[in-house]
Design a protein around this motif. Structure first.
Motif, PDB file in Angstrom:
ATOM      1  N   HIS A  42      86.031  41.508  20.266  1.00 42.57           N
ATOM      2  CA  HIS A  42      87.208  42.341  20.025  1.00 42.57           C
ATOM      3  C   HIS A  42      86.903  43.770  20.431  1.00 42.57           C
ATOM      4  CE1 HIS A  42      89.935  39.709  17.800  1.00 42.57           C
ATOM      5  NE2 HIS A  42      88.832  39.079  17.471  1.00 42.57           N
TER       6      HIS A  42
ATOM      7  N   LEU B   1      93.067  26.999  30.970  1.00 37.35           N
ATOM      8  CA  LEU B   1      92.941  27.304  32.403  1.00 37.35           C
ATOM      9  C   LEU B   1      92.074  26.257  33.097  1.00 37.35           C
ATOM     10  CD1 LEU B   1      92.470  31.147  32.361  1.00 37.35           C
ATOM     11  CD2 LEU B   1      94.458  29.854  33.091  1.00 37.35           C
TER      12      LEU B   1
ATOM     13  N   ILE C 102      94.960  18.073  36.233  1.00 41.48           N
ATOM     14  CA  ILE C 102      95.663  17.737  37.475  1.00 41.48           C
ATOM     15  C   ILE C 102      94.852  16.713  38.270  1.00 41.48           C
ATOM     16  CG2 ILE C 102      96.382  18.620  39.721  1.00 41.48           C
ATOM     17  CD1 ILE C 102      97.100  21.261  38.250  1.00 41.48           C
TER      18      ILE C 102
ATOM     19  N   LEU D  51      94.411  37.175  33.459  1.00 45.44           N
ATOM     20  CA  LEU D  51      93.522  37.230  32.301  1.00 45.44           C
ATOM     21  C   LEU D  51      92.187  37.861  32.664  1.00 45.44           C
ATOM     22  CD1 LEU D  51      94.193  33.823  30.563  1.00 45.44           C
ATOM     23  CD2 LEU D  51      94.742  36.093  29.730  1.00 45.44           C
TER      24      LEU D  51
ATOM     25  N   TYR E 290      92.569  29.839  26.090  1.00 44.19           N
ATOM     26  CA  TYR E 290      91.863  30.163  27.328  1.00 44.19           C
ATOM     27  C   TYR E 290      91.306  28.914  27.994  1.00 44.19           C
ATOM     28  CZ  TYR E 290      91.992  35.161  26.403  1.00 44.19           C
ATOM     29  OH  TYR E 290      92.410  36.441  26.202  1.00 44.19           O
ATOM     30  N   TYR E 291      90.930  27.935  27.155  1.00 44.21           N
ATOM     31  CA  TYR E 291      90.399  26.678  27.702  1.00 44.21           C
ATOM     32  C   TYR E 291      91.407  25.982  28.606  1.00 44.21           C
ATOM     33  CZ  TYR E 291      86.218  26.441  24.807  1.00 44.21           C
ATOM     34  OH  TYR E 291      84.995  26.663  24.250  1.00 44.21           O
TER      35      TYR E 291
ATOM     36  N   LEU F  52     101.876  23.999  40.167  1.00 46.45           N
ATOM     37  CA  LEU F  52     101.077  24.007  38.939  1.00 46.45           C
ATOM     38  C   LEU F  52      99.774  24.778  39.146  1.00 46.45           C
ATOM     39  CD1 LEU F  52     101.057  20.496  37.213  1.00 46.45           C
ATOM     40  CD2 LEU F  52     101.505  22.702  36.170  1.00 46.45           C
ATOM     41  N   LEU F  53      99.099  24.468  40.270  1.00 49.23           N
ATOM     42  CA  LEU F  53      97.834  25.132  40.564  1.00 49.23           C
ATOM     43  C   LEU F  53      98.039  26.634  40.736  1.00 49.23           C
ATOM     44  CD1 LEU F  53      96.085  22.649  43.009  1.00 49.23           C
ATOM     45  CD2 LEU F  53      95.259  23.395  40.791  1.00 49.23           C
TER      46      LEU F  53
ATOM     47  N   HIS G 131      76.874  27.818  26.322  1.00 46.20           N
ATOM     48  CA  HIS G 131      77.937  28.716  26.788  1.00 46.20           C
ATOM     49  C   HIS G 131      77.323  30.005  27.330  1.00 46.20           C
ATOM     50  CE1 HIS G 131      81.694  30.934  26.800  1.00 46.20           C
ATOM     51  NE2 HIS G 131      82.331  29.839  26.460  1.00 46.20           N
TER      52      HIS G 131
ATOM     53  N   LEU H 122      97.641  32.984  36.345  1.00 52.75           N
ATOM     54  CA  LEU H 122      97.277  33.242  34.950  1.00 52.75           C
ATOM     55  C   LEU H 122      95.806  33.630  34.837  1.00 52.75           C
ATOM     56  CD1 LEU H 122      98.999  30.613  32.647  1.00 52.75           C
ATOM     57  CD2 LEU H 122      99.037  33.097  32.460  1.00 52.75           C
ATOM     58  N   ALA H 123      94.957  32.886  35.568  1.00 48.39           N
ATOM     59  CA  ALA H 123      93.519  33.152  35.512  1.00 48.39           C
ATOM     60  C   ALA H 123      93.225  34.557  36.019  1.00 48.39           C
ATOM     61  CB  ALA H 123      92.769  32.113  36.343  1.00 48.39           C
TER      62      ALA H 123
ATOM     63  N   VAL I  46      98.370  28.337  37.394  1.00 49.88           N
ATOM     64  CA  VAL I  46      97.053  28.441  36.751  1.00 49.88           C
ATOM     65  C   VAL I  46      96.252  29.581  37.387  1.00 49.88           C
ATOM     66  CG1 VAL I  46      94.860  27.277  36.389  1.00 49.88           C
ATOM     67  CG2 VAL I  46      96.986  26.034  36.085  1.00 49.88           C
TER      68      VAL I  46
ATOM     69  N   VAL J  80      83.686  30.155  15.150  1.00 54.65           N
ATOM     70  CA  VAL J  80      84.324  30.837  16.265  1.00 54.65           C
ATOM     71  C   VAL J  80      83.731  32.234  16.381  1.00 54.65           C
ATOM     72  CG1 VAL J  80      86.490  31.690  17.217  1.00 54.65           C
ATOM     73  CG2 VAL J  80      86.463  29.542  15.976  1.00 54.65           C
TER      74      VAL J  80
ATOM     75  N   GLU K  42      84.124  35.675  18.459  1.00 52.75           N
ATOM     76  CA  GLU K  42      85.100  36.323  19.325  1.00 52.75           C
ATOM     77  C   GLU K  42      84.714  37.761  19.600  1.00 52.75           C
ATOM     78  OE1 GLU K  42      88.745  34.442  16.965  1.00 52.75           O
ATOM     79  OE2 GLU K  42      89.149  36.379  17.874  1.00 52.75           O
TER      80      GLU K  42
ATOM     81  N   ASN L 137      86.657  41.562  26.161  1.00 51.85           N
ATOM     82  CA  ASN L 137      87.618  41.491  25.067  1.00 51.85           C
ATOM     83  C   ASN L 137      88.399  40.171  25.124  1.00 51.85           C
ATOM     84  OD1 ASN L 137      89.085  42.267  22.900  1.00 51.85           O
ATOM     85  ND2 ASN L 137      90.502  43.566  24.034  1.00 51.85           N
ATOM     86  N   GLY L 138      88.414  39.450  24.020  1.00 56.37           N
ATOM     87  CA  GLY L 138      89.154  38.191  23.953  1.00 56.37           C
ATOM     88  C   GLY L 138      88.311  36.976  24.276  1.00 56.37           C
TER      89      GLY L 138
ATOM     90  N   ILE M 134      83.090  28.898  20.976  1.00 56.66           N
ATOM     91  CA  ILE M 134      83.607  28.085  19.881  1.00 56.66           C
ATOM     92  C   ILE M 134      82.720  26.866  19.697  1.00 56.66           C
ATOM     93  CG2 ILE M 134      85.567  26.691  19.119  1.00 56.66           C
ATOM     94  CD1 ILE M 134      87.281  28.705  20.845  1.00 56.66           C
TER      95      ILE M 134
END
Lengths: 133, 172
Positions: free
Chosen positions: A122, B140, B147, A37, B137-138, A26-27, A100, A33-34, A30, A118, A120, A106-107, A111
């Motif tokens: 772009h 992640l 976990i 991205l 995105y959150y 699982l880790l 924050h 993916l991180a 993640v 929101v 964002e 981008n992306g 929020i």
């Protein structure tokens, strides 16, 4: 009876090993993916603000501006400065949006759940007449 | 096997619900660890849900979870919070039940999957309600904290199942 206990014990250790494999995979997912991205994101050039799902306004990330986002009782003060956008002050009780970090890729987004705002980033490729550089 | 719910079982489930409710309150007193991302929680009430799932059955776990959610949203939350929690609770319980049936993982592993699924459910609802796919995105950050919370809940639940064997205590 001893044999039965042995079987149970074996099953327990197998499960514990499976647990470790499961959590590790699982880790790993993640992490991958991180990375994907993070490295695929590039600097954007437009800030799009939506309030309660409706478009509030679009602003260039390249110009320094201050935008007051007002929706009923809620307000968020959006500041665009040096190619980065951040919320300076907000009426929401949690203050998540104002704490924050500034966004520019981008992306990326800020929020504010209480005010349904929101923000964002772009990338708008064709620079029309509304974005004069 | 009696068809109806015995008095002892009703009382025991009521006790579990009260405990889950109390843990939800205790959790609401803990200040957020990492304020930038909402939704990070230890999931203390899930210790009780996990305990009921392992010592009784998924039906009772679902009942306790649902009643707990309704009462805690009425007491400390609002409609939005209820929608988030409900989606998380339903998804996590469904996945935990399925994983428990496969008999591949121990309680801790099942709880970890439950914790991550809880966050997935919440993020999905937030994406629909706010009409913003970027909230994904959150996930992640949330999956990592999910976990960690899952391991904690799983270990606590495992101890509880071992130390409070409800099947031996009462004849249901």
């Amino acid at each position: 009876m001893g044999k039965f206990k042995d079987i149970i014990k074996k099953q327990e250790s197998r499960k514990a090993r499976n647990d470790v494999i499961f959590i590790a995979s699982l880790l790993l997912v993640v992490l991958v993916l991180a990375c994907v991205l993070f490295f695929s994101a590039e600097e954007g050039n437009t800030v799009r603000v939506t309030v309660d799902g409706r478009l509030f306004g679009e602003y260039s990330l390249l110009e320094n501006t201050t935008v007051e986002i007002v929706n009923g009782d809620g307000y968020n003060l959006l500041i665009i400065e040096d190619g980065k956008a951040y919320v300076d002050t907000a009426s929401c009780p949690d203050g998540i949006c104002s704490s924050h970090r500034p966004v520019s890729r981008n992306g990326e987004s800020i929020i504010c759940l209480p005010n349904k705002v929101v923000i964002e980033i772009h990338t708008v490729t064709n620079s029309g007449p509304d974005i004069a550089v | 096997m009696k068809k109806h719910l015995g008095i002892k079982k009703v009382a025991f489930l009521g006790l579990c619900t009260a405990l889950a409710l109390l843990l939800a309150y205790v959790e609401s007193l803990i200040p957020p660890v990492f304020a930038a991302v909402p939704g990070i929680k230890m999931g203390l009430p899930n210790i009780v849900i996990l305990y009921v799932l392992y010592s009784l059955d998924v039906r009772y776990a679902a009942t306790v979870s649902l009643v707990r959610l309704c009462i805690s949203s009425m007491l400390f939350g609002n409609a939005m919070a209820f929608a988030y929690s409900l989606a998380g609770a339903v998804l996590s319980l469904a996945v935990m039940w399925a994983l428990k049936k496969t008999n591949l993982l121990s309680g801790t592993g099942v709880s970890v999957a439950g914790g991550v699924c809880h966050n997935i459910g919440q993020v999905l609802v937030a994406m629909v309600l706010l009409d913003t796919p970027q909230i994904a995105y959150y996930m992640l950050v949330l999956s990592v904290t999910g976990i960690i919370a899952g391991v904690f809940v799983g270990v606590c639940g495992g101890i509880l199942v071992k130390r409070v064997p409800v099947g031996k205590m009462f004849k249901f």
